[in-house]
Design an enzyme around this catalytic site. Structure first.
Site, PDB file in Angstrom:
ATOM      1  N   SER A  86     -36.231  25.336  28.325  1.00 19.71           N
ATOM      2  CA  SER A  86     -34.904  24.831  27.967  1.00 19.71           C
ATOM      3  C   SER A  86     -34.105  24.469  29.197  1.00 19.71           C
ATOM      4  O   SER A  86     -34.266  25.060  30.260  1.00 19.71           O
ATOM      5  CB  SER A  86     -34.123  25.872  27.170  1.00 19.71           C
ATOM      6  OG  SER A  86     -32.831  25.383  26.886  1.00 19.71           O
ATOM      7  N   LYS A 143     -38.123  29.975  21.564  1.00 19.06           N
ATOM      8  CA  LYS A 143     -37.442  28.708  21.908  1.00 19.06           C
ATOM      9  C   LYS A 143     -36.823  28.080  20.668  1.00 19.06           C
ATOM     10  O   LYS A 143     -35.716  27.526  20.717  1.00 19.06           O
ATOM     11  CB  LYS A 143     -38.416  27.729  22.566  1.00 19.06           C
ATOM     12  CG  LYS A 143     -37.812  26.334  22.839  1.00 19.06           C
ATOM     13  CD  LYS A 143     -36.716  26.383  23.876  1.00 19.06           C
ATOM     14  CE  LYS A 143     -35.724  25.245  23.936  1.00 19.06           C
ATOM     15  NZ  LYS A 143     -36.038  23.896  23.688  1.00 19.06           N
ATOM     16  N   HIS A 165     -33.725  29.907  19.971  1.00 25.61           N
ATOM     17  CA  HIS A 165     -32.753  29.453  20.975  1.00 25.61           C
ATOM     18  C   HIS A 165     -32.074  28.175  20.492  1.00 25.61           C
ATOM     19  O   HIS A 165     -30.854  28.035  20.548  1.00 25.61           O
ATOM     20  CB  HIS A 165     -33.463  29.219  22.317  1.00 25.61           C
ATOM     21  CG  HIS A 165     -32.668  28.402  23.303  1.00 25.61           C
ATOM     22  ND1 HIS A 165     -32.531  27.030  23.193  1.00 25.61           N
ATOM     23  CD2 HIS A 165     -31.952  28.761  24.395  1.00 25.61           C
ATOM     24  CE1 HIS A 165     -31.773  26.583  24.180  1.00 25.61           C
ATOM     25  NE2 HIS A 165     -31.415  27.613  24.921  1.00 25.61           N
ATOM     26  N   ASN A 166     -32.859  27.237  20.010  1.00 30.76           N
ATOM     27  CA  ASN A 166     -32.282  25.973  19.551  1.00 30.76           C
ATOM     28  C   ASN A 166     -31.425  26.156  18.304  1.00 30.76           C
ATOM     29  O   ASN A 166     -30.396  25.494  18.162  1.00 30.76           O
ATOM     30  CB  ASN A 166     -33.384  24.941  19.298  1.00 30.76           C
ATOM     31  CG  ASN A 166     -33.868  24.302  20.587  1.00 30.76           C
ATOM     32  OD1 ASN A 166     -33.804  24.924  21.646  1.00 30.76           O
ATOM     33  ND2 ASN A 166     -34.354  23.087  20.510  1.00 30.76           N
ATOM     34  N   GLU A 215     -28.310  27.385  19.487  1.00 33.11           N
ATOM     35  CA  GLU A 215     -27.649  26.223  20.115  1.00 33.11           C
ATOM     36  C   GLU A 215     -26.891  25.410  19.051  1.00 33.11           C
ATOM     37  O   GLU A 215     -25.736  25.013  19.260  1.00 33.11           O
ATOM     38  CB  GLU A 215     -28.734  25.389  20.807  1.00 33.11           C
ATOM     39  CG  GLU A 215     -28.330  24.040  21.357  1.00 33.11           C
ATOM     40  CD  GLU A 215     -29.558  23.286  21.924  1.00 33.11           C
ATOM     41  OE1 GLU A 215     -30.285  23.865  22.751  1.00 33.11           O
ATOM     42  OE2 GLU A 215     -29.790  22.132  21.522  1.00 33.11           O
TER      43      GLU A 215
HETATM   44  C1  6PG Z   1     -33.039  22.580  25.381  1.00 25.39           C
HETATM   45  C2  6PG Z   1     -32.658  21.726  24.214  1.00 25.39           C
HETATM   46  C3  6PG Z   1     -33.667  20.645  23.978  1.00 25.39           C
HETATM   47  C4  6PG Z   1     -33.198  19.505  23.104  1.00 25.39           C
HETATM   48  C5  6PG Z   1     -32.540  19.946  21.845  1.00 25.39           C
HETATM   49  C6  6PG Z   1     -31.847  18.835  21.103  1.00 25.39           C
HETATM   50  O1  6PG Z   1     -33.180  23.766  25.146  1.00 25.39           O
HETATM   51  O2  6PG Z   1     -33.194  22.068  26.476  1.00 25.39           O
HETATM   52  O3  6PG Z   1     -32.570  22.545  23.096  1.00 25.39           O
HETATM   53  O4  6PG Z   1     -34.817  21.262  23.486  1.00 25.39           O
HETATM   54  O5  6PG Z   1     -32.327  18.710  23.833  1.00 25.39           O
HETATM   55  O6  6PG Z   1     -33.532  20.484  21.041  1.00 25.39           O
HETATM   56  O7  6PG Z   1     -32.016  19.092  19.770  1.00 25.39           O
HETATM   57  P1  6PG Z   1     -31.553  18.182  18.592  1.00 25.39           P
HETATM   58  O8  6PG Z   1     -31.939  16.780  18.903  1.00 25.39           O
HETATM   59  O9  6PG Z   1     -32.285  18.741  17.422  1.00 25.39           O
HETATM   60  O10 6PG Z   1     -30.071  18.362  18.527  1.00 25.39           O
END
Ligand code: 6PG
Length: 476
Positions: A128, A182, A185-186, A189
């Protein structure tokens, strides 16, 4: 071969990872399906370290020292399988294949099993931090065998972000554990982003502050408990002015949020495990609602009953309430995400150390935040903590904000401002701390229409009432 690590797939993430390895003094074998990309990497970044470019996969593999460590950085799904299929016949026992893309963890479980049967290590790893992180230090979440981590760990820790000198990389657990973490994590996010968006919307609608003014508020918040990458970039985005129109940038962006799918996977898995990750789910559905164009058109036209107009008198006090509500909602979202990790870890026997996950998320990744130190400390106090919200530090922090949280959610409802993540987080908080829940009534209804049985509070056993007969109860 002499290269210590190889990267195949040189789109921006792979390219930046390769440069990161090279900048740390590793000899890096590089390969891409079309050789032009490999050449341009050497032209642009060749001076940063030692690269060994190869045109064919066979030469690429031959250029690596054993056990070979090959990072695959291609699109998740079919493209990843295709590269693995090409790579595997060229490898020898003990070699390590590292999938650093955003793979769905069941795919990682499947691939790990297939490669293990061939005597190879397969490491599905979360990475990430976007392009910037890949180049300057990402947060890295590797799964696979503990043995592979002995070879790979030092290199990955070397190129990862550091917080107080501690690498943002640690062994997560067997097979799919790294990609699972991960994924969560997302999901977190998504929840974090939605909460921040709701906080912005609340302040804008209730106080009439401009985007730029709210950007300044976020800047101030970033100096306190909420300090995080997402708050920091939000402050930046809100102060940005569109060059073409002179309007606030956020006002010229179409309000339909997209997603690549990791949030959806998190929610699907939450449903499978029966873990209430309501913050992540509401955030994912809020994106879906924003993109529901015909529904929104119909809703705008037909659902016109006015809510009370909103203009708060004490703007400063309101903004502070929003800040407290945001913090409390954020604790709920993380608490739920960590519950999901615990449940999956138990189900798959992954033995994931949640405190260590919070530690490697302190830097490099998208959800990096000061607050994660507190989570690590909570799991240090009690590694088996059943509910992050119940940790004394967080219980107290949320208790201090709960009155503000209620005021904000109530006012948002009164004035017709949708805050699905704020309000569902508050509902979760009240649900998880309730003495009794109306689930008792659900059980009674189920027994009524389907003889689904229930348990009693006053004795052991499973019971059924003859609802359509004389209503006697029997033990079943
Ligand atoms: C990271 C981000 C990366 C990605 C996102 C965007 O950890 O660096 O999470 O993996 O930019 O997954 O996700 P979406 O396009 O689903 O918003």
């Amino acid at each position: 071969g002499t290269a210590q690590i190889g990267v195949t797939g040189l789109a921006v993430m792979g390219r930046n990872l390769a440069r990161n390895f090279a900048r740390h003094g590793y000899t890096v074998a590089v390969h891409n399906r079309s050789y032009a990309k490999t050449q341009s990497l050497i032209e642009e970044a060749g001076h940063e370290g030692t690269f060994v470019p190869s045109e064919s996969m066979a030469d690429f593999v031959a250029s690596l020292e054993r056990p070979r460590k090959v990072v695959v950085m291609v699109k998740a799904g079919g493209p990843t399988d295709a590269v693995i299929e090409e790579l595997v016949p060229l490898l020898e026992e003990g070699d390590i294949v590292i999938d650093a893309g955003n793979a769905h963890f069941p795919d990682t479980v499947r691939r790990e099993k297939a490669l293990r049967a061939k005597g190879l290590h397969f490491v599905g790893t979360g990475v990430s931090g976007g392009e910037e992180g890949a180049l300057n230090g990402p947060s890295i979440m590797p799964g696979g065998t503990a043995e592979s981590y002995q070879w790979l760990g030092p290199i990955l820790e070397d190129i990862s972000a550091k917080v107080d000198g501690v690498p943002c990389c640690t062994y997560v657990g067997p097979d799919g554990a790294g990609h699972f973490v991960k994924m969560v994590h997302n999901g977190i996010e998504y929840a974090d982003m939605q909460l921040i968006a709701e906080a912005y919307d609340l302040i804008r609608q209730a106080t009439g502050a401009s985007a730029a003014e709210i950007g300044t508020t976020f800047e101030q918040w970033n100096a306190g408990d909420l300090e995080s990458f997402l708050i920091e970039i939000t402050a930046d985005v809100l102060q940005h002015v569109d060059a073409e129109t002179g309007n606030a940038f956020v006002d010229v962006v179409l309000d339909q949020a997209e997603q690549k799918g990791t949030g959806r996977w998190t929610v699907q898995n939450g449903l499978d495990l029966g873990v209430p990750i309501t913050g992540i789910a509401e955030a994912t559905f809020a994106r879906a609602l924003s993109g529901s164009v015909p529904q929104r058109e119909a809703g705008r036209a037909a659902l016109t009953a006015a809510a009370e107009p909103w203009a708060v008198a004490d703007k400063e006090a309101f903004v502070e309430d929003v800040r407290l509500a945001l913090y409390a909602s954020k604790v709920v979202a993380y608490s739920q995400g960590f519950d999901q990790i615990a449940a999956a870890s138990a189900e798959n026997d992954w033995k994931i150390d949640r405190g260590a996950m919070a530690r490697i998320w302190r830097g490099g990744c998208i959800i990096r935040a000061r607050f994660l130190n507190r989570i690590t400390e909570a799991y240090e106090r009690n590694p088996e903590l059943p509910l992050l919200l119940a940790d004394p530090y967080f219980a107290d922090a949320v208790a201090q904000g709960v009155a503000a949280w209620r005021r904000i959610v109530a006012a948002a409802a009164t004035h017709g401002v949708p805050v699905p993540a704020f309000s569902s987080s508050l509902a979760y908080y009240d649900g998880v701390r309730a003495e009794r829940l109306p689930a008792a009534l659900i059980q009674a209804q189920r027994d009524f229409f389907g003889a689904h049985t229930y348990r009693r509070v006053d004795k052991d056993g499973t019971f059924h009432t003859e609802w359509s007969g004389d209503r006697t109860e029997s033990e079943v």
